[in-house]
Motif scaffolding. Structure first.
Motif, PDB file in Angstrom:
ATOM      1  N   UNK A 120       4.201 -10.548 -15.668  1.00 34.60           N
ATOM      2  CA  UNK A 120       3.741 -11.713 -14.804  1.00 34.60           C
ATOM      3  C   UNK A 120       2.766 -11.035 -14.011  1.00 34.60           C
ATOM      4  N   UNK A 121       2.543  -9.947 -13.475  1.00 38.35           N
ATOM      5  CA  UNK A 121       1.458  -9.352 -12.850  1.00 38.35           C
ATOM      6  C   UNK A 121       0.115  -9.167 -13.723  1.00 38.35           C
ATOM      7  N   UNK A 128      11.247  -0.356   0.457  1.00 37.26           N
ATOM      8  CA  UNK A 128       9.908  -0.338  -0.605  1.00 37.26           C
ATOM      9  C   UNK A 128       8.649  -0.789   0.185  1.00 37.26           C
ATOM     10  N   UNK A 129       7.520  -0.473  -0.276  1.00 33.66           N
ATOM     11  CA  UNK A 129       6.249  -0.849   0.655  1.00 33.66           C
ATOM     12  C   UNK A 129       5.939  -2.114  -0.116  1.00 33.66           C
ATOM     13  N   UNK A 130       6.421  -3.214   0.460  1.00 34.07           N
ATOM     14  CA  UNK A 130       6.420  -4.483   0.262  1.00 34.07           C
ATOM     15  C   UNK A 130       5.596  -5.177   1.404  1.00 34.07           C
ATOM     16  N   UNK A 131       4.425  -5.937   1.194  1.00 35.20           N
ATOM     17  CA  UNK A 131       3.885  -6.205   2.848  1.00 35.20           C
ATOM     18  C   UNK A 131       4.689  -7.525   3.414  1.00 35.20           C
ATOM     19  N   UNK A 153       7.747   3.208  -6.470  1.00 28.03           N
ATOM     20  CA  UNK A 153       6.303   3.004  -6.395  1.00 28.03           C
ATOM     21  C   UNK A 153       5.717   2.127  -7.150  1.00 28.03           C
ATOM     22  N   UNK A 154       6.529   1.326  -7.339  1.00 31.69           N
ATOM     23  CA  UNK A 154       5.914  -0.177  -8.116  1.00 31.69           C
ATOM     24  C   UNK A 154       5.285  -0.989  -7.376  1.00 31.69           C
ATOM     25  N   UNK A 155       4.481  -1.640  -8.007  1.00 30.64           N
ATOM     26  CA  UNK A 155       3.329  -2.318  -7.347  1.00 30.64           C
ATOM     27  C   UNK A 155       3.812  -3.577  -6.506  1.00 30.64           C
ATOM     28  N   UNK A 156       4.666  -3.109  -5.466  1.00 34.26           N
ATOM     29  CA  UNK A 156       5.390  -4.216  -4.813  1.00 34.26           C
ATOM     30  C   UNK A 156       4.569  -5.218  -3.893  1.00 34.26           C
ATOM     31  N   UNK A 212       0.341 -11.594 -10.158  1.00 39.77           N
ATOM     32  CA  UNK A 212       1.499 -11.652  -9.001  1.00 39.77           C
ATOM     33  C   UNK A 212       2.964 -11.866  -9.779  1.00 39.77           C
ATOM     34  N   UNK A 213       3.941 -11.633  -9.221  1.00 35.89           N
ATOM     35  CA  UNK A 213       5.324 -11.851  -9.774  1.00 35.89           C
ATOM     36  C   UNK A 213       6.009 -12.588  -8.464  1.00 35.89           C
TER      37      UNK A 213
END
Ligand code: 6PG
Length: 246
Positions: A31-32, A97-100, A61-64, A37-38
């Motif tokens: 999707x990304x 996780x580092x998700x905004x 370390x995924x693109x959260x 985006x996902x």
């Protein structure tokens, strides 16, 4: 009918969570790659905790920052309540996780007016997906569980929300709990690009067989999840699949 329907059986619950994590991440990467985006709606209850913990530990370390998290349903409680699906997901995944923060869309279930909470959440979806009045959002992935009575999300047998065809999110009165639940409706579930059921444990084996191998009248809520233009994936462990003919 779903464009594809598959049943994947893993030996143990641990194997199931690993397979589900790989499916989650590969769907997210696709999707990304395609749209930058996902969008995913998380399931509540207890089963998904195993998946969420694994995502936090193995894919930290995924693109959260490209991931947008929603909830397919929520109990009518504050986010700090032990019953809260948000609390469960926050403790097992979101806080790790580092998700905004702005990428996480929590159901405002602390609102004493459950219908208002549902409408507010529906408006969040409309805004995020930039929907026109009759449009439904198309999630890249919706995670679901299977309840012992065949419910999914908070779409319970004989509950009013089963017949909702125009709203995206409703407050559903669940008589057996003497409480409201806030839930996506079938039009949202069935618009998804992919729906993944996660079900494990021997206590679910009878219901798994009933949902997947019998015609029930009226159909059980979980049987009505049939993404019209999407993939339907049932991820089971051996214990939950034990009574399937296969
Ligand atoms: C909820 C869930 C619900 C859940 C099933 C299975 O809010 O409880 O949305 O639909 O997925 O009841 O629950 P378990 O995973 O705890 O068996």
């Amino acid at each position: 009918m779903p464009s594809t329907q598959s049943i994947v059986v893993l030996a143990t619950a641990a194997n199931l969570f690993h397979a589900a994590a790989e499916e989650f991440i590969s769907t997210a990467r696709t999707a990304i790659g395609a749209q930058g985006r996902f969008t995913v709606a998380l399931a509540g209850g207890s089963t998904p905790k195993g998946l969420y913990s694994l995502l936090a530990s193995n894919y930290g370390n995924f693109a959260w920052n490209r991931v947008f998290l929603f909830f397919g349903d929520e109990r009518h409680v504050p986010p700090t309540d032990p019953e809260s699906n948000y609390r469960m997901a926050n403790e097992s995944l979101i806080a790790k996780i580092s998700i905004p923060a702005e990428n996480v869309f929590r159901v405002p279930a602390e609102n004493p007016d459950a219908a208002a909470a549902a409408l507010n959440y529906e408006n969040d979806l409309r805004r995020f997906f930039e929907l026109k009045p009759q449009q439904f959002p198309r999630f890249d992935l919706i995670l679901l569980g299977l309840g012992p009575d065949g419910h999914t999300a908070s779409l319970f047998p004989d509950s009013p929300a089963l017949e909702e065809q125009s709203r995206l999110v409703v407050a559903n009165w669940v008589a057996k709990f003497n409480a409201y639940r806030i839930t996506f409706t079938f039009p949202v579930l069935n618009r998804a690009a992919e729906v993944m059921f996660l079900t494990c444990g021997a206590d679910k084996a009878d219901m798994v067989r009933q949902v997947l191998e019998t015609k029930t009248t009226p159909p059980l809520p979980s049987q009505r999840v049939q993404p019209s233009d999407g993939k339907l994936l049932w991820m089971l462990d051996e214990a939950a699949a034990a009574k399937l003919k296969r």
